[in-house]
Design a protein around this motif. Structure first.
Motif, PDB file in Angstrom:
ATOM      1  N   PRO A 170       7.406   3.280   4.414  1.00 41.75           N
ATOM      2  CA  PRO A 170       8.067   3.676   3.167  1.00 41.75           C
ATOM      3  C   PRO A 170       8.146   2.504   2.184  1.00 41.75           C
ATOM      4  CG  PRO A 170       9.409   4.244   5.080  1.00 41.75           C
ATOM      5  CD  PRO A 170       8.283   3.397   5.568  1.00 41.75           C
ATOM      6  N   GLU A 171       8.288   2.814   0.921  1.00 35.61           N
ATOM      7  CA  GLU A 171       8.386   1.779  -0.112  1.00 35.61           C
ATOM      8  C   GLU A 171       9.489   0.774   0.225  1.00 35.61           C
ATOM      9  OE1 GLU A 171       9.159   1.431  -4.883  1.00 35.61           O
ATOM     10  OE2 GLU A 171       8.110   3.192  -4.112  1.00 35.61           O
ATOM     11  N   GLY A 172       9.163  -0.509   0.074  1.00 29.66           N
ATOM     12  CA  GLY A 172      10.132  -1.573   0.310  1.00 29.66           C
ATOM     13  C   GLY A 172      10.226  -2.035   1.752  1.00 29.66           C
ATOM     14  N   THR A 173       9.304  -1.579   2.607  1.00 30.74           N
ATOM     15  CA  THR A 173       9.387  -1.942   4.030  1.00 30.74           C
ATOM     16  C   THR A 173       8.207  -2.808   4.463  1.00 30.74           C
ATOM     17  OG1 THR A 173       8.230   0.046   4.758  1.00 30.74           O
ATOM     18  CG2 THR A 173      10.633   0.165   4.617  1.00 30.74           C
ATOM     19  N   LEU A 174       8.393  -3.419   5.639  1.00 28.00           N
ATOM     20  CA  LEU A 174       7.356  -4.201   6.314  1.00 28.00           C
ATOM     21  C   LEU A 174       7.103  -3.560   7.669  1.00 28.00           C
ATOM     22  CD1 LEU A 174       8.882  -7.749   5.746  1.00 28.00           C
ATOM     23  CD2 LEU A 174       7.043  -6.684   4.420  1.00 28.00           C
ATOM     24  N   LEU A 175       5.876  -3.684   8.167  1.00 29.49           N
ATOM     25  CA  LEU A 175       5.541  -3.125   9.464  1.00 29.49           C
ATOM     26  C   LEU A 175       4.550  -4.041  10.161  1.00 29.49           C
ATOM     27  CD1 LEU A 175       5.622  -0.700  11.475  1.00 29.49           C
ATOM     28  CD2 LEU A 175       3.657   0.231  10.202  1.00 29.49           C
TER      29      LEU A 175
ATOM     30  N   LEU B 292       2.000  -5.326   7.465  1.00 29.18           N
ATOM     31  CA  LEU B 292       1.750  -4.408   6.354  1.00 29.18           C
ATOM     32  C   LEU B 292       3.007  -4.355   5.501  1.00 29.18           C
ATOM     33  CD1 LEU B 292       0.138  -1.412   8.268  1.00 29.18           C
ATOM     34  CD2 LEU B 292      -1.023  -3.327   7.139  1.00 29.18           C
ATOM     35  N   PHE B 293       2.828  -4.196   4.188  1.00 31.11           N
ATOM     36  CA  PHE B 293       3.984  -4.072   3.304  1.00 31.11           C
ATOM     37  C   PHE B 293       3.714  -3.025   2.244  1.00 31.11           C
ATOM     38  CE2 PHE B 293       1.341  -7.498   1.664  1.00 31.11           C
ATOM     39  CZ  PHE B 293       1.233  -7.194   0.309  1.00 31.11           C
ATOM     40  N   ASN B 294       4.808  -2.427   1.775  1.00 31.10           N
ATOM     41  CA  ASN B 294       4.750  -1.451   0.695  1.00 31.10           C
ATOM     42  C   ASN B 294       5.664  -1.968  -0.402  1.00 31.10           C
ATOM     43  OD1 ASN B 294       5.056   0.690  -1.074  1.00 31.10           O
ATOM     44  ND2 ASN B 294       5.042   2.228   0.538  1.00 31.10           N
TER      45      ASN B 294
END
Length: 70
Positions: A30-35, A47-49
């Motif tokens: 989702p927007e504003g998150t890191l994975l 990964l980032f959004n």
């Protein structure tokens, strides 16, 4: 990012001469998150959004040497 909404890492498909593999779906980011994800080659990627733009960087802070995804 693929047209089908998947984030891809290296080695499975080609896109403009680059090789990629699917490592996550947009629904997982989702927007504003890191994975944090791991590629088939064992590389850990963050990964980032950011404001709807998906990106990927190596998952290590070069200053403090900790995972960026934490």
């Amino acid at each position: 990012m693929t047209a089908s909404g998947e984030a891809r890492g290296k080695d499975a498909a080609t896109d403009g001469g680059e090789a990629f593999e699917t490592v996550a779906s947009v629904d997982e980011l989702p927007e504003g998150t890191l994975l944090a994800v791991r590629t088939a080659a064992g590389d850990e990627v963050c990964l980032f959004n950011y404001r709807g733009q998906i990106g990927a960087v190596r998952n290590v802070c070069t200053h403090a040497e900790f995972p960026l995804s934490d």
